[in-house]
Write an enzyme that holds these catalytic residues in place. Structure first.
Site, PDB file in Angstrom:
ATOM      1  N   ASP A   1     -10.646 -25.984 -12.031  1.00 44.92           N
ATOM      2  CA  ASP A   1      -9.736 -25.382 -13.004  1.00 44.92           C
ATOM      3  C   ASP A   1      -8.445 -24.917 -12.339  1.00 44.92           C
ATOM      4  O   ASP A   1      -7.353 -25.068 -12.901  1.00 44.92           O
ATOM      5  CB  ASP A   1     -10.413 -24.207 -13.722  1.00 44.92           C
ATOM      6  CG  ASP A   1     -11.456 -24.668 -14.734  1.00 44.92           C
ATOM      7  OD1 ASP A   1     -11.449 -25.865 -15.110  1.00 44.92           O
ATOM      8  OD2 ASP A   1     -12.289 -23.832 -15.137  1.00 44.92           O
TER       9      ASP A   1
ATOM     10  N   CYS B   1       0.862  -1.182   0.000  1.00 47.14           N
ATOM     11  CA  CYS B   1       0.000   0.000   0.000  1.00 47.14           C
ATOM     12  C   CYS B   1       0.897   1.231   0.000  1.00 47.14           C
ATOM     13  O   CYS B   1       2.059   1.150  -0.401  1.00 47.14           O
ATOM     14  CB  CYS B   1      -0.996  -0.016   1.155  1.00 47.14           C
ATOM     15  SG  CYS B   1      -0.286   0.205   2.805  1.00 47.14           S
TER      16      CYS B   1
ATOM     17  N   ARG C   1      -3.414  -0.701   5.363  1.00 44.98           N
ATOM     18  CA  ARG C   1      -3.987  -1.729   4.489  1.00 44.98           C
ATOM     19  C   ARG C   1      -3.062  -2.915   4.244  1.00 44.98           C
ATOM     20  O   ARG C   1      -3.463  -4.070   4.425  1.00 44.98           O
ATOM     21  CB  ARG C   1      -4.395  -1.103   3.154  1.00 44.98           C
ATOM     22  CG  ARG C   1      -5.549  -0.122   3.276  1.00 44.98           C
ATOM     23  CD  ARG C   1      -5.755   0.670   1.988  1.00 44.98           C
ATOM     24  NE  ARG C   1      -4.654   1.619   1.773  1.00 44.98           N
ATOM     25  CZ  ARG C   1      -4.528   2.374   0.694  1.00 44.98           C
ATOM     26  NH1 ARG C   1      -5.410   2.268  -0.282  1.00 44.98           N
ATOM     27  NH2 ARG C   1      -3.527   3.224   0.589  1.00 44.98           N
TER      28      ARG C   1
END
Length: 197
Positions: A122, A8, A14
């Site tokens: 997948d 960040c 964050r």
């Protein structure tokens, strides 16, 4: 062992929250998570608000209290298998510093958006094709997610790929930032467990 880097601006709100949450949630998978800031303060602690949110989300309070910010350097980006930026500006700076890591670098919310339509089967198949090494398996899963760029519609508002910066703002902004970050980390965890378990 595999490695994640979170990024960040200041490396105090964050990215350390993302780092601590990922390290806590993925501890059983043998992950090493680091964080850094693009314009970081030097050796700054997480604000008390960010520490409180980390604790409420299950992070060891001592780990949150021990965090000290650091600046992002080009050398930080050579080894991570995945790089999660908290905003598009951070991802742009990552790619400018290390263009070869473009396919491994995402905003965390972009990663979640791109991975939303990729099945666990997948992801597991892509990882199996890469062999038994955890790092190779994570990189294969990341490449599959990156391959959906341009195929998955972008958000109506590009800022929806960002996590709002709460630094110096209200408690409600810290809560909003966490509400944007945590669902994206839920998807990150799903992708990594599908690739590794």
């Amino acid at each position: 062992m595999f490695e994640i880097l979170t990024v960040c601006t200041g490396n105090i709100c964050r990215s350390p929250l993302a780092q601590l949450l990922l390290a806590t949630r993925l501890a059983d998978l043998g992950v090493h998570v680091r964080s850094a800031g693009t314009h970081g303060m030097h050796q700054a602690a997480m604000p008390v608000e960010a520490q409180a949110i980390a604790k409420a989300l299950g992070v060891d309070p001592d780990a949150a209290a021990a965090h000290r910010s650091r600046m992002l350097a080009e050398a930080d980006m050579t080894t991570p298998d995945l790089i999660f930026a908290m905003a598009r500006d951070h991802r742009r700076e990552i790619v400018e510093l290390a263009p070869s890591r473009m396919r491994a670098a995402f905003t965390v919310r972009e990663f979640a958006r791109l991975a939303a339509d990729i099945s666990d089967d997948d992801l597991h198949r892509a990882a199996d094709a890469a062999g038994a090494d955890a790092s190779a398996r994570v990189r294969a899963a990341a490449a599959l997610v990156a391959s959906h760029r341009g195929l998955t519609p972008p958000p109506a508002d590009p800022s929806e790929d960002d996590v709002v910066d709460p630094y110096g703002r209200s408690w409600e902004t810290y809560e909003q930032s966490a509400l944007e970050l945590v669902p994206a980390l839920d998807v990150v965890e799903r992708v990594l467990r599908a690739a590794l378990v």
